[in-house]
Design an enzyme around this catalytic site. Structure first.
Site, short mmCIF file in Angstrom:
data_model
loop_
_atom_site.label_atom_id
_atom_site.label_comp_id
_atom_site.label_asym_id
_atom_site.label_seq_id
_atom_site.Cartn_x
_atom_site.Cartn_y
_atom_site.Cartn_z
N ASP A 144 0.85 -1.19 0.00
CA ASP A 144 0.00 0.00 0.00
C ASP A 144 0.89 1.24 0.00
O ASP A 144 1.72 1.41 0.89
CB ASP A 144 -0.89 0.02 1.25
CG ASP A 144 -2.07 -0.91 1.14
OD1 ASP A 144 -2.99 -0.60 0.37
OD2 ASP A 144 -2.06 -1.95 1.83
N HIS A 184 -7.38 6.06 0.15
CA HIS A 184 -8.38 5.97 1.21
C HIS A 184 -7.69 6.02 2.57
O HIS A 184 -6.48 5.89 2.68
CB HIS A 184 -9.18 4.68 1.08
CG HIS A 184 -8.34 3.43 1.19
ND1 HIS A 184 -7.52 3.01 0.17
CD2 HIS A 184 -8.19 2.52 2.18
CE1 HIS A 184 -6.89 1.90 0.52
NE2 HIS A 184 -7.28 1.57 1.75
N ASP A 192 -8.05 -3.53 9.56
CA ASP A 192 -7.27 -2.30 9.70
C ASP A 192 -6.78 -2.18 11.13
O ASP A 192 -7.50 -1.74 12.03
CB ASP A 192 -8.13 -1.08 9.35
CG ASP A 192 -8.36 -0.94 7.86
OD1 ASP A 192 -7.74 -1.71 7.10
OD2 ASP A 192 -9.15 -0.08 7.45
N GLU A 276 -11.30 -0.20 -2.74
CA GLU A 276 -12.18 -0.89 -3.67
C GLU A 276 -13.10 0.07 -4.41
O GLU A 276 -13.48 1.12 -3.88
CB GLU A 276 -13.03 -1.92 -2.90
CG GLU A 276 -12.19 -2.98 -2.24
CD GLU A 276 -12.89 -3.72 -1.12
OE1 GLU A 276 -12.43 -4.81 -0.76
OE2 GLU A 276 -13.89 -3.18 -0.59
N LYS A 389 -9.64 -3.14 -7.74
CA LYS A 389 -10.20 -4.13 -6.83
C LYS A 389 -11.72 -3.93 -6.69
O LYS A 389 -12.17 -2.81 -6.44
CB LYS A 389 -9.55 -4.06 -5.46
CG LYS A 389 -9.99 -5.19 -4.53
CD LYS A 389 -9.40 -5.05 -3.13
CE LYS A 389 -7.91 -5.26 -3.14
NZ LYS A 389 -7.36 -5.30 -1.76
N HIS A 394 -21.06 -11.29 -0.73
CA HIS A 394 -21.73 -12.57 -0.95
C HIS A 394 -22.96 -12.78 -0.07
O HIS A 394 -23.72 -13.71 -0.30
CB HIS A 394 -20.75 -13.71 -0.70
CG HIS A 394 -20.27 -13.78 0.72
ND1 HIS A 394 -20.98 -14.42 1.71
CD2 HIS A 394 -19.17 -13.26 1.32
CE1 HIS A 394 -20.32 -14.31 2.85
NE2 HIS A 394 -19.22 -13.61 2.64
N THR A 436 -11.83 -10.46 -4.38
CA THR A 436 -11.32 -11.02 -3.13
C THR A 436 -12.14 -12.20 -2.61
O THR A 436 -13.21 -12.50 -3.11
CB THR A 436 -11.30 -9.93 -2.04
OG1 THR A 436 -12.63 -9.52 -1.79
CG2 THR A 436 -10.47 -8.75 -2.45
N GLU A 474 -7.71 -12.51 -4.43
CA GLU A 474 -7.12 -12.39 -3.11
C GLU A 474 -7.97 -13.22 -2.15
O GLU A 474 -9.15 -13.46 -2.41
CB GLU A 474 -7.12 -10.93 -2.60
CG GLU A 474 -6.28 -9.99 -3.42
CD GLU A 474 -6.36 -8.55 -2.90
OE1 GLU A 474 -7.02 -8.34 -1.85
OE2 GLU A 474 -5.79 -7.67 -3.54
N ASN A 475 -7.37 -13.65 -1.03
CA ASN A 475 -8.19 -14.25 0.02
C ASN A 475 -8.65 -13.14 0.96
O ASN A 475 -7.99 -12.11 1.11
CB ASN A 475 -7.41 -15.33 0.78
CG ASN A 475 -6.10 -14.83 1.36
OD1 ASN A 475 -5.30 -14.22 0.66
ND2 ASN A 475 -5.85 -15.11 2.62
N ALA A 476 -9.79 -13.36 1.59
CA ALA A 476 -10.37 -12.33 2.44
C ALA A 476 -9.93 -12.46 3.88
O ALA A 476 -9.78 -11.47 4.58
CB ALA A 476 -11.89 -12.40 2.37
N LEU A 477 -9.76 -13.68 4.33
CA LEU A 477 -9.41 -13.95 5.72
C LEU A 477 -8.04 -14.61 5.78
O LEU A 477 -7.68 -15.37 4.90
CB LEU A 477 -10.44 -14.89 6.35
CG LEU A 477 -11.89 -14.41 6.32
CD1 LEU A 477 -12.82 -15.55 6.69
CD2 LEU A 477 -12.07 -13.25 7.28
N ARG A 514 -1.92 -12.26 4.68
CA ARG A 514 -0.98 -11.20 4.56
C ARG A 514 0.28 -11.63 5.26
O ARG A 514 0.26 -12.55 6.06
CB ARG A 514 -1.61 -9.94 5.22
CG ARG A 514 -0.71 -8.81 5.52
CD ARG A 514 -1.40 -7.68 6.24
NE ARG A 514 -2.72 -7.29 5.83
CZ ARG A 514 -2.99 -6.35 4.94
NH1 ARG A 514 -1.99 -5.72 4.36
NH2 ARG A 514 -4.22 -6.06 4.65
#
Length: 572
Positions: A144, A184, A192, A276, A389, A394, A436, A474-477, A514
């Site tokens: 970032d 952002h 975050d 996003e 992104k 869902h 993601t 990307e994976n979310a978790l 990450r």
């Protein structure tokens, strides 16, 4: 969205960085955004539905131990920096996507990789970690590049400080870089763990004119990102927001031109909250929204309402231009709680609903178009790819109205494809569609909320196929288990539910969320190395998995010294 990493990243980066903390010594096709699903909600859902997010799987790695002499030979000491032999088994991927040759894996860096004082955060730990990632066969890293760090002091004054050093580190190790233009605020979304505000001079302008912030129907302001309603107005010290974004990207290009195309291979352009392309319809700050609420429309600042008024007049229904839907419920309602989103006779499926949702979603598409036009022009002929992104929303996907997608700006319902227009917009600018949460499975989600991440992934994949746009994921978790890795492998192969005409397709890249101390724990690291290897093999590989796993096991042992160094450095 990602699990709350406050502890993980806190360990990695020490205490959350504060303004003025400048110590050198401290040193898809898939669904929702890595900042979308709340950790508490995920945990609650798992418990409530008896589903463990990490079901036990048989170990992926065998038990044979590599000869330690092999590990010794694999390392060389050059100027005091350990490197892996160039002739490693893992191939270098690209930003391709056709033909089944494997998917390159990138790893997201910690949010606070660069401090508020513009230095590399925990330099020693960063170096050891990057070396370990390289040795595992990772293609590169995602970083970032925060607007609030680089241009924080005054308009047009850019301090690339820590980014210069971090990118040189990556170059020296042969790691590719996906650089995110993060316009952002960091803080307020899931995952975050640190706070990096917008530039101070931007905040001052928002304080003077609160309508520069996204606003809901109850007057709640969201300052994560400047409202797209003000995109073309000179409201930031004489410049428009889009001009500010373009000037930032141009300054980045000029400062790092020697790395573009070689080390820096992708520019991901931030276009909204969490980076996003969406409205901030499900803000977690102060508990406003909780999963799986439908969210709320964000078009009540005066600039957006002015656009709505003009659109209603042009449509011949001026009475529709004074406000958005007033019967769309609150952030934490479910679709059937509301008149606007309910399946039978809901306003979303009436003429007014179509008018409003068309305008609301088109505003988002126009926003993306404006910024992408600048990005494409700025980075033309530099050898980098441009990506955007898109959030994977869902929950309530199985309903007719798809309410949470609508409030976020994606006009996707049971009767209308909301992702094809986005893919077509990206296609016009040769941009990559980044999605993601590709690690998620339908049965892991609360079925009473009609969650369907796998179906959403499939829809997005078909949209990108139709628009001929590369798809990245990307994976979310943060997930370290084989079960999640297997789902990522499956999703990245893009085995669609329709006959795929022409060449077989794969994702063009996958970014893993990450880098943190948990990744370097022995068991997690072993599984991760095997996962990277499998991603690199590609869908058309004829080698048996046992052979791939044996090679992965070999590299686990080879990388053990680096991994131990990284783990120790990250936890001290």
């Amino acid at each position: 969205m990602a699990l709350n990493l406050s502890h993980q990243i806190g360990v990695l980066a020490g205490t959350p960085i504060k303004s003025g903390d400048i110590t050198d010594s401290s040193l898809s096709i898939s669904p929702p955004s890595a900042r979308m699903m709340t950790p508490k909600a995920m945990n609650r859902n798992y418990k409530a539905h008896g589903t463990d997010p990490s079901p036990p799987m048989s170990p992926i790695l065998g038990g044979t131990r590599a000869d330690l002499s092999v590990a010794c030979k694999a390392f060389a000491v050059e100027n005091g920096v350990e490197t892996i032999e160039e002739q490693r088994t893992y191939k270098e991927g690209g930003i391709g996507g056709e033909g089944g040759g494997g998917v390159p894996v990138f790893v997201m860096m910690p949010l606070d990789s660069v401090t508020m004082g513009n230095t590399v955060n925990r330099r020693k730990a960063m170096k050891a970690s990057l070396q370990a990632l390289k040795s595992a066969g990772v293609e590169g890293i995602m970083i970032d590049v925060w607007w609030g760090l680089v241009e924080k002091e005054s308009p047009g004054s850019y301090n690339w400080g820590g980014y210069n050093e971090l990118l040189e580190m990556a170059k020296k190790l042969g790691l590719k870089v996906q650089a995110v233009m993060s316009f952002h605020q960091c803080g307020g979304n899931v995952g975050d763990s640190v706070t990096i505000p917008l530039p101070q001079w931007v905040i001052e302008e928002v304080d003077k004119d609160p309508d520069l912030a996204y606003t809901d129907q109850w007057g709640r302001r969201n300052c994560e990102y400047i409202s797209l309603g003000a995109d073309t107005l000179p409201v930031l010290k004489g410049r428009t927001p889009v001009q500010c974004y373009a000037d930032f990207m141009r300054a980045f290009r000029d400062n790092f031109k020697h790395l573009l195309g070689e080390t820096i291979v992708e520019i991901q352009v931030g276009m909204g909250p969490a980076g996003e392309l969406r409205y901030p319809s499900y803000p977690e700050q102060e508990g406003t929204w909780k999963f799986p609420g439908i969210g709320a429309f964000q078009c009540y600042d005066k600039y957006s309402l002015s656009s709505l008024k003009a659109a209603a007049e042009a449509y011949g229904k001026p009475e529709w231009g004074s406000t958005g839907p007033t019967d769309a419920g609150h952030y934490n309602n479910w679709p059937e709680d509301t008149q606007f989103f309910k399946k039978e006779g809901g306003g979303w499926n009436m003429e007014y609903g179509d008018f409003f949702l068309s305008w609301y979603s088109q505003m988002l598409l126009d926003h993306g178009e404006r910024i992408l036009s600048s990005a494409k022009s700025i980075f033309e002929n530099t050898g980098v790819k441009i990506s955007v992104k898109i959030a994977g929303i869902h929950w309530h996907y199985g309903t007719r109205s798809h309410a949470p997608e609508l409030t976020a700006g994606y006009y996707n319902t049971r009767f209308r494809d909301g992702y094809l227009p986005i893919a077509q917009m990206l296609a016009r600018h040769n941009a990559i569609f980044n999605f993601t949460c590709i690690e998620m499975r339908d049965h892991e989600q609360p079925q009473d909320a009609l969650c369907a991440p796998e179906k959403l992934v499939n829809q997005v994949a078909l949209a990108t196929l139709a628009a001929e746009v590369p798809l990245a994921g990307e994976n979310a978790l943060p997930r370290y288990d084989d079960y999640a890795h297997e789902q990522i492998l499956k999703a990245s192969a893009l085995n669609l539910d329709q006959n795929n005409q022409g060449q077989p397709r794969e994702m063009c890249a996958f970014t893993y969320l990450r880098m943190n101390p948990e990744l370097f724990q022995a068991d997690n690291w072993g599984k991760f190395v095997a996962f990277v290897k499998k991603m690199g093999e590609g869908r058309d590989s004829h080698r048996c998995w046992e052979e791939v796993e044996r090679e992965a096991e070999h590299f686990v042992h080879v990388t053990q010294p680096l991994v131990q160094e990284a783990a120790v450095a990250l936890t001290h």
